[in-house]
Design a protein around this motif. Structure first.
Motif, PDB file in Angstrom:
ATOM      1  N   THR A  51      -3.195   2.200  -0.790  1.00 15.13           N
ATOM      2  CA  THR A  51      -3.755   2.769   0.430  1.00 15.13           C
ATOM      3  C   THR A  51      -4.513   4.042   0.063  1.00 15.13           C
ATOM      4  O   THR A  51      -3.952   4.949  -0.543  1.00 15.13           O
ATOM      5  CB  THR A  51      -2.659   3.095   1.448  1.00 15.13           C
ATOM      6  N   MET A  61      -6.197   1.629   8.273  1.00 14.39           N
ATOM      7  CA  MET A  61      -5.905   1.840   6.853  1.00 14.39           C
ATOM      8  C   MET A  61      -6.833   0.996   5.984  1.00 14.39           C
ATOM      9  O   MET A  61      -7.313  -0.061   6.412  1.00 14.39           O
ATOM     10  CB  MET A  61      -4.446   1.480   6.555  1.00 14.39           C
ATOM     11  N   GLY A 101       0.789  -1.221   0.000  1.00 12.37           N
ATOM     12  CA  GLY A 101       0.000   0.000   0.000  1.00 12.37           C
ATOM     13  C   GLY A 101       0.819   1.268   0.000  1.00 12.37           C
ATOM     14  O   GLY A 101       0.357   2.318  -0.447  1.00 12.37           O
TER      15      GLY A 101
END
Length: 121
Positions: A118, A94, A40
């Motif tokens: 992300t 996240m 991410g």
């Protein structure tokens, strides 16, 4: 015979369970030897052994809360030997989107590459 989409979804559920149980070594059979993973944060991890070791290192962190990947769509190539799994992932605070490329090897679906983005956290 189980449809490929169902088989891939079942394999994904199992990887989620192994991550929740912090069983890094048991993740190894889910990846091709030369698998690639873009995390991410944009970091690149090359090879199944390195991917499994990355999981093991995360599992040793006291604050590790795990990851859950939830497939949205799964598309197969015409031959039925490769598939693209697109979905959402969450890990603690996240979350984001992901794409996984699966390949059928000796009758079993394995991951040849994954890209995580992300988008929150």
């Amino acid at each position: 015979m189980i449809p490929p989409e169902d088989a891939i979804r079942a394999r994904r559920r199992l990887t989620n369970k192994l991550i929740a149980a912090r069983k890094a070594a048991r993740l190894r059979p889910f990846f091709t030897v030369d698998a690639r993973l873009i995390a991410g944060d944009g970091g690149l991890i090359l090879g199944a052994d390195a991917i499994v070791e990355t999981f093991a290192a995360q599992f040793r962190e006291p604050g590790f809360t795990g990851y859950v990947r939830t497939p949205g769509t799964i598309e197969l190539d015409q031959a039925g030997d490769r598939a693209a799994e697109m979905g959402r992932w969450t890990g603690g605070a996240m979350s984001g989107a992901y794409l996984a490329v699966w390949r059928k090897v000796t009758g079993q679906w394995v991951i040849e590459s994954e890209l995580y983005v992300t988008l929150a956290g």
